[in-house]
Design an enzyme around this catalytic site. Structure first.
Site, PDB file in Angstrom:
ATOM      1  N   MET A 107       2.829   6.146 -26.448  1.00  0.00           N
ATOM      2  CA  MET A 107       3.538   6.446 -25.204  1.00  0.00           C
ATOM      3  C   MET A 107       2.731   7.455 -24.387  1.00  0.00           C
ATOM      4  O   MET A 107       3.247   8.092 -23.468  1.00  0.00           O
ATOM      5  CB  MET A 107       4.940   6.977 -25.499  1.00  0.00           C
ATOM      6  N   GLY A 108       1.442   7.600 -24.723  1.00  0.00           N
ATOM      7  CA  GLY A 108       0.580   8.499 -23.960  1.00  0.00           C
ATOM      8  C   GLY A 108       0.774   9.956 -24.327  1.00  0.00           C
ATOM      9  O   GLY A 108       1.333  10.273 -25.373  1.00  0.00           O
ATOM     10  N   GLY A 126      -3.575  13.288 -33.298  1.00  0.00           N
ATOM     11  CA  GLY A 126      -2.927  12.275 -34.151  1.00  0.00           C
ATOM     12  C   GLY A 126      -3.198  10.872 -33.626  1.00  0.00           C
ATOM     13  O   GLY A 126      -3.584   9.965 -34.371  1.00  0.00           O
ATOM     14  N   HIS A 127      -3.014  10.715 -32.303  1.00  0.00           N
ATOM     15  CA  HIS A 127      -3.289   9.397 -31.701  1.00  0.00           C
ATOM     16  C   HIS A 127      -4.784   9.052 -31.806  1.00  0.00           C
ATOM     17  O   HIS A 127      -5.156   7.921 -32.105  1.00  0.00           O
ATOM     18  CB  HIS A 127      -2.933   9.403 -30.212  1.00  0.00           C
ATOM     19  N   LEU A 166       1.364  17.141 -35.577  1.00  0.00           N
ATOM     20  CA  LEU A 166       1.097  16.962 -34.144  1.00  0.00           C
ATOM     21  C   LEU A 166       2.080  15.942 -33.561  1.00  0.00           C
ATOM     22  O   LEU A 166       2.397  14.926 -34.182  1.00  0.00           O
ATOM     23  CB  LEU A 166      -0.340  16.488 -33.921  1.00  0.00           C
ATOM     24  N   SER A 169       3.609  14.678 -29.376  1.00  0.00           N
ATOM     25  CA  SER A 169       3.588  14.917 -27.922  1.00  0.00           C
ATOM     26  C   SER A 169       4.689  15.899 -27.541  1.00  0.00           C
ATOM     27  O   SER A 169       4.575  16.632 -26.570  1.00  0.00           O
ATOM     28  CB  SER A 169       3.791  13.610 -27.167  1.00  0.00           C
TER      29      SER A 169
HETATM   30  O1  PAF Z   1       5.534   5.964 -31.687  1.00  0.00           O
HETATM   31  C1  PAF Z   1       5.513   5.744 -30.469  1.00  0.00           C
HETATM   32  O2  PAF Z   1       4.787   6.358 -29.689  1.00  0.00           O
HETATM   33  C2  PAF Z   1       6.442   4.676 -29.899  1.00  0.00           C
HETATM   34  O3  PAF Z   1       7.642   4.652 -30.590  1.00  0.00           O
HETATM   35  C3  PAF Z   1       5.800   3.288 -29.847  1.00  0.00           C
HETATM   36  C4  PAF Z   1       5.477   2.759 -31.228  1.00  0.00           C
HETATM   37  C5  PAF Z   1       4.526   3.337 -29.011  1.00  0.00           C
HETATM   38  C6  PAF Z   1       6.760   2.292 -29.203  1.00  0.00           C
HETATM   39  O4  PAF Z   1       7.088   2.666 -27.907  1.00  0.00           O
END
Ligand code: PAF
Length: 281
Positions: free
Chosen positions: A30-31, A36-37, A185, A187
Site C-alpha cells: 500500500m506504499g 520491510g517492503h 517496521l 508504515s
Molecule cells: O499488507 C498490505 O500492505 C496490504 O494488506 C496488501 C496485501 C497490499 C493488500 O492491500
C-alpha cells in the site's frame, strides 16, 4: 524502471516477459515503503526475472473510522526507493482503475482463520484483502508473490486463498524486519509521536521475555496475561495477546511450536507483532 497506472498498460509491459516465459515476482503493497517492503523486493529479485511492486491503498480493507483517508501516499519517495532495489515495474492504479464505476457484486471470504485475532476487531478487513489480492494476482499473473510475516494472519489467509482457489502461483513469506530497538517496521509507525515511538518497542521486548519464560516452563496463560498487564502499564490499550499453533489453530498440546500475537494501540495507532516460539521435539 517503469510505472504503470492502468491494467492495460501493465499488461503491455508484462506481455513480452510472459511470452519469453520469464519468472514474474510480485510484491503487493500500500506504499509508504520502508525496509520491510524493500526486503520483500530483494527476496523477489533473488528468485525472479521481473519484479512488479503494486502500490495501492485499498479502500475496501479499511473499516469505518480507520485510517484510509490519512494513510500516507508517497509515490515519488516510494519510486526512488524501489529504483534503488532494482524493481522493474511499479503498478500504481487509481481506485477507479481497480474497482471500476459499477458496484462490485463478488466478495471473497476465507473462513475460520479470519474470524480470529485481527479479524475480531477489524470485521471485513480480510475480505477486503482477499478481494484486492485476488484482483492483483489476476492482473499481474505472477509466478511468486511475497508477503511479510509481520502480517502473519494476512499471510495465512492468502496462503489459504491460493490453495483453496488453485491460484497458479507460489506465496513466499518473508521474516519481519525490525528497527534496531526491536520495533517491527510498519508504515503506521510514522503516526507515532516521539514519546509513543520510544514506548513502542516494549511489544517486542515483552514477546522476547515471554519466549524465555516459556522455554523455562512457565504456564502459557500466565505468560500471556503478564504481557497484557505490562503493555497496559506501559500505556498501550491492548486489543489481544494470544498464542496459536503456527497454522493459526488453537493450541492443542503446549510443547509444540507456537506463535505469540500482540495487537495494541498507542493513542490512535494500532500496532501488531508476533513471535514464533520453537520447542525442540
Ligand atoms: O499488507 C498490505 O500492505 C496490504 O494488506 C496488501 C496485501 C497490499 C493488500 O492491500
Amino acid at each position: 524502471m517503469k510505472t504503470e497506472t492502468t491494467i492495460q498498460g501493465l499488461a503491455a509491459s508484462l506481455n513480452p516477459a510472459r511470452a519469453a516465459r520469464k519468472i514474474i515476482g510480485f510484491v503487493p503493497t500500500m506504499g509508504n515503503l520502508h525496509e520491510g517492503h524493500l526486503n520483500l523486493v530483494r527476496e523477489a529479485r533473488k528468485l525472479c526475472d521481473i519484479v512488479v511492486v503494486s502500490i495501492f491503498v485499498n479502500p475496501i480493507q479499511f473499516g469505518a473510522g480507520e485510517d484510509f483517508d490519512s494513510y500516507p501516499r508517497t509515490l515519488e519517495q516510494d519510486s526512488r526507493l524501489l529504483a534503488d532495489v532494482d524493481c522493474d515495474i511499479i503498478f500504481a492504479p487509481s481506485v477507479e482503475q481497480m474497482y471500476g464505476t459499477q458496484p462490485r457484486l463478488t466478495n471473497i471470504s476465507v473462513g475460520q482463520i479470519t474470524d480470529d485475532l485481527c479479524g475480531k476487531s477489524r470485521p471485513g478487513h480480510f475480505d477486503g484483502v482477499a478481494v484486492v489480492v485476488t484482483k492483483l494476482f489476476n492482473i499481474v499473473q505472477p509466478n511468486f508473490a511475497f508477503f511479510g510475516q509481520k502480517d502473519y494472519q494476512q499471510l495465512a489467509v492468502i496462503r489459504q486463498l491460493v490453495q483453496d482457489l488453485n491460484m497458479p502461483l507460489e506465496v513466499i513469506g518473508v521474516p519481519i524486519v525490525r528497527a534496531e530497538d526491536g520495533l517491527a517496521l510498519s508504515s503506521r509507525n510514522g503516526y507515532l509521536s516521539e514519546h509513543q515511538r520510544a514506548i513502542a518497542p516494549t511489544i517486542y521486548q515483552l514477546l522476547k521475555q515471554a519466549e524465555q519464560q516459556l522455554h523455562e516452563g512457565h504456564a502459557l496463560a500466565q505468560v500471556l496475561e503478564s504481557i497484557s498487564n505490562q503493555l497496559t502499564q506501559a500505556g498501550f490499550v491492548v486489543d489481544y495477546v494470544e498464542a496459536r499453533q503456527t497454522n493459526l489453530q488453537p493450541i492443542a498440546q503446549f510443547d509444540r511450536n507456537v506463535v505469540l500475537f500482540v495487537a495494541a494501540k498507542l493513542g490512535t495507532t494500532r500496532l501488531i507483532d508476533n513471535l514464533q516460539v520453537d520447542f525442540k521435539t
